[in-house]
Design a protein around this motif. Structure first.
Motif, mmCIF file in Angstrom:
data_model
loop_
_atom_site.group_PDB
_atom_site.id
_atom_site.type_symbol
_atom_site.label_atom_id
_atom_site.label_comp_id
_atom_site.label_asym_id
_atom_site.label_seq_id
_atom_site.Cartn_x
_atom_site.Cartn_y
_atom_site.Cartn_z
ATOM 1 N N ALA A 182 -106.840 -18.073 18.600
ATOM 2 C CA ALA A 182 -105.642 -17.250 18.462
ATOM 3 C C ALA A 182 -105.586 -16.540 17.108
ATOM 4 C CB ALA A 182 -104.400 -18.116 18.640
ATOM 5 N N GLY A 183 -106.566 -16.806 16.245
ATOM 6 C CA GLY A 183 -106.590 -16.175 14.934
ATOM 7 C C GLY A 183 -105.571 -16.743 13.968
ATOM 8 N N LEU A 184 -105.183 -18.014 14.176
ATOM 9 C CA LEU A 184 -104.184 -18.648 13.323
ATOM 10 C C LEU A 184 -104.863 -19.598 12.336
ATOM 11 C CD1 LEU A 184 -101.492 -19.538 16.016
ATOM 12 C CD2 LEU A 184 -101.580 -17.521 14.525
ATOM 13 N N PRO A 185 -104.790 -19.321 11.048
ATOM 14 C CA PRO A 185 -105.382 -20.227 10.058
ATOM 15 C C PRO A 185 -104.766 -21.618 10.176
ATOM 16 C CG PRO A 185 -104.738 -18.157 9.040
ATOM 17 C CD PRO A 185 -104.142 -18.157 10.405
ATOM 18 N N PHE A 186 -105.567 -22.654 9.971
ATOM 19 C CA PHE A 186 -105.048 -24.012 10.096
ATOM 20 C C PHE A 186 -105.856 -24.985 9.259
ATOM 21 C CE2 PHE A 186 -108.431 -23.749 13.172
ATOM 22 C CZ PHE A 186 -109.014 -25.004 13.190
ATOM 23 N N VAL A 187 -105.215 -26.071 8.943
ATOM 24 C CA VAL A 187 -105.849 -27.214 8.287
ATOM 25 C C VAL A 187 -106.102 -28.258 9.360
ATOM 26 C CG1 VAL A 187 -105.466 -29.100 6.652
ATOM 27 C CG2 VAL A 187 -104.777 -26.766 6.060
ATOM 28 N N ALA A 188 -107.307 -28.798 9.410
ATOM 29 C CA ALA A 188 -107.643 -29.841 10.380
ATOM 30 C C ALA A 188 -107.252 -31.199 9.810
ATOM 31 C CB ALA A 188 -109.136 -29.820 10.692
ATOM 32 N N GLU A 189 -106.404 -31.913 10.533
ATOM 33 C CA GLU A 189 -105.945 -33.220 10.060
ATOM 34 C C GLU A 189 -105.541 -34.059 11.252
ATOM 35 O OE1 GLU A 189 -102.832 -35.221 6.840
ATOM 36 O OE2 GLU A 189 -102.736 -33.080 7.267
ATOM 37 N N GLY A 190 -105.753 -35.355 11.147
ATOM 38 C CA GLY A 190 -105.322 -36.279 12.185
ATOM 39 C C GLY A 190 -106.474 -36.975 12.871
ATOM 40 N N ARG A 191 -106.639 -38.271 12.593
ATOM 41 C CA ARG A 191 -107.639 -39.132 13.242
ATOM 42 C C ARG A 191 -109.074 -38.633 13.025
ATOM 43 N NH1 ARG A 191 -103.652 -38.133 16.447
ATOM 44 N NH2 ARG A 191 -104.838 -36.807 17.833
ATOM 45 N N ILE A 200 -117.417 -31.463 12.282
ATOM 46 C CA ILE A 200 -117.097 -30.780 13.539
ATOM 47 C C ILE A 200 -115.769 -30.051 13.414
ATOM 48 C CG2 ILE A 200 -116.462 -31.152 15.954
ATOM 49 C CD1 ILE A 200 -118.507 -33.491 15.948
ATOM 50 N N ALA A 201 -114.778 -30.693 12.802
ATOM 51 C CA ALA A 201 -113.464 -30.063 12.633
ATOM 52 C C ALA A 201 -113.578 -28.788 11.810
ATOM 53 C CB ALA A 201 -112.497 -31.046 11.982
ATOM 54 N N LEU A 202 -114.362 -28.832 10.749
ATOM 55 C CA LEU A 202 -114.517 -27.632 9.917
ATOM 56 C C LEU A 202 -115.201 -26.527 10.707
ATOM 57 C CD1 LEU A 202 -113.911 -26.642 7.047
ATOM 58 C CD2 LEU A 202 -116.239 -27.310 6.427
ATOM 59 N N GLN A 203 -116.135 -26.898 11.562
ATOM 60 C CA GLN A 203 -116.876 -25.916 12.358
ATOM 61 C C GLN A 203 -115.997 -25.235 13.404
ATOM 62 O OE1 GLN A 203 -120.155 -28.246 13.847
ATOM 63 N NE2 GLN A 203 -121.092 -28.436 11.821
ATOM 64 N N THR A 204 -114.860 -25.853 13.764
ATOM 65 C CA THR A 204 -113.978 -25.196 14.731
ATOM 66 C C THR A 204 -113.312 -23.966 14.129
ATOM 67 O OG1 THR A 204 -111.993 -26.482 14.147
ATOM 68 C CG2 THR A 204 -113.445 -27.407 15.856
ATOM 69 N N GLY A 205 -113.347 -23.854 12.796
ATOM 70 C CA GLY A 205 -112.715 -22.724 12.129
ATOM 71 C C GLY A 205 -111.608 -23.119 11.179
ATOM 72 N N ALA A 206 -111.490 -24.418 10.896
ATOM 73 C CA ALA A 206 -110.441 -24.883 9.994
ATOM 74 C C ALA A 206 -110.631 -24.333 8.584
ATOM 75 C CB ALA A 206 -110.436 -26.410 9.942
ATOM 76 N N LEU A 207 -109.520 -24.103 7.915
ATOM 77 C CA LEU A 207 -109.585 -23.690 6.519
ATOM 78 C C LEU A 207 -110.163 -24.810 5.669
ATOM 79 C CD1 LEU A 207 -106.888 -21.803 4.539
ATOM 80 C CD2 LEU A 207 -107.761 -23.932 3.619
ATOM 81 N N CYS A 208 -109.706 -26.034 5.916
ATOM 82 C CA CYS A 208 -110.222 -27.210 5.231
ATOM 83 C C CYS A 208 -109.935 -28.416 6.114
ATOM 84 C CB CYS A 208 -109.596 -27.377 3.844
ATOM 85 S SG CYS A 208 -107.808 -27.658 3.862
ATOM 86 N N VAL A 209 -110.414 -29.575 5.680
ATOM 87 C CA VAL A 209 -110.249 -30.802 6.450
ATOM 88 C C VAL A 209 -109.540 -31.837 5.589
ATOM 89 C CG1 VAL A 209 -111.430 -32.684 7.639
ATOM 90 C CG2 VAL A 209 -112.317 -30.353 7.808
ATOM 91 N N VAL A 210 -108.521 -32.477 6.162
ATOM 92 C CA VAL A 210 -107.818 -33.563 5.480
ATOM 93 C C VAL A 210 -108.207 -34.881 6.133
ATOM 94 C CG1 VAL A 210 -105.580 -34.569 4.900
ATOM 95 C CG2 VAL A 210 -105.859 -32.080 4.904
ATOM 96 N N VAL A 211 -108.629 -35.831 5.310
ATOM 97 C CA VAL A 211 -108.979 -37.171 5.786
ATOM 98 C C VAL A 211 -108.170 -38.184 4.983
ATOM 99 C CG1 VAL A 211 -110.819 -38.871 6.099
ATOM 100 C CG2 VAL A 211 -111.306 -36.432 6.421
ATOM 101 N N GLY A 212 -107.562 -39.129 5.682
ATOM 102 C CA GLY A 212 -106.745 -40.122 5.008
ATOM 103 C C GLY A 212 -107.212 -41.540 5.215
ATOM 104 N N SER A 213 -106.803 -42.138 6.331
ATOM 105 C CA SER A 213 -107.006 -43.574 6.551
ATOM 106 C C SER A 213 -108.440 -44.024 6.353
ATOM 107 C CB SER A 213 -106.540 -43.958 7.957
ATOM 108 O OG SER A 213 -105.156 -43.761 8.102
ATOM 109 N N ALA A 214 -109.400 -43.255 6.840
ATOM 110 C CA ALA A 214 -110.802 -43.662 6.773
ATOM 111 C C ALA A 214 -111.311 -43.771 5.339
ATOM 112 C CB ALA A 214 -111.681 -42.694 7.561
#
Length: 232
Positions: A182-191, A200-214
């Protein structure tokens, strides 16, 4: 990458996070790591490992970590409010507290759950405080609505935490792909609980990736192993 992810078209704080890893340094209430000193130490460790930004959950934590680093901070609060399930930075006052503590980006619940304040009100509060507004969403429709309300960026954080988003063990890659299409910038986050899933998340087109629990919640990771071994 979509046209909107052109660095020249992004605010400075988001430009610095483009293609990078952000580490969510949070500890649940009651955790032995909840003390601010531990949050600062874990933030230092994340930065040492290569994190380009941090996501922190209280004004106290943000203020302490801002004193030791200049990297972009995504700030938020987690607080229950009567009559609503909205839990992440639910009020303009909380937005102001987070921004005043030193957050470059204020994250808030951007879902369509019943809420005490609209997404537009929270966006306005963030901008009035000199911060960027990040809507944590769970669906493509919520992302569209957040951008219509003036949000600077959305994150997939809430997928799996609302009745109308998929309840699954892994990250919502389908939502990420839909946002990119849809051309909407986004941050990949969650599980996102492995380096492979982060890539893989970054390759989907995410601006960046947030990782927490792991990375920052050893109690959660220990539970994963204990449950896999059938000892919990």
């Amino acid at each position: 990458m979509t046209e909107q992810l052109n660095p020249s078209a992004l605010p400075a704080a988001l430009t610095r996070l483009l293609g990078q890893l952000v580490v969510s340094v949070q500890a649940d209430d009651g955790s032995p790591l909840r003390e601010v000193a531990h949050i600062v130490a874990m933030s230092r460790a994340a930065l040492l490992g290569g994190a380009a930004g941090l996501r922190l959950r209280s004004a106290e934590d943000i203020r302490a970590v801002r004193a030791i680093t200049g990297v972009p901070i995504i700030g938020l609060t987690k607080q229950a409010h009567p009559g609503t399930d909205v839990y992440i930075t639910a009020t303009p006052q909380e937005v102001h507290e987070v921004a005043a503590a030193g957050a470059d980006i204020v994250a808030f619940d951007g879902t369509d759950l019943p809420r005490p304040h609209s997404v537009a009100e929270l966006v306005a509060a963030a901008h009035a405080a000199g911060a960027l507004a990040m809507a944590d969403i769970s669906t493509l429709a919520e992302a569209r609505a957040a951008y219509a309300a003036g949000a600077d960026i959305v994150g997939t954080t809430m997928s799996g935490y609302t009745p109308h988003s998929p309840q699954q063990a892994g990250p919502d890659l389908a939502l990420m792909e839909a946002l990119a299409a849809a051309g909407l910038p986004f941050v990949a986050e969650g599980r996102i609980n492995s380096p492979e899933l982060a890539a893989i998340a970054l390759q989907t087109g995410a601006l960046c990736v947030v990782v927490g629990s792991a990375i920052t919640r050893p109690d959660h990771v220990t539970r994963w192993f204990a449950e896999a071994l059938g000892i919990r």
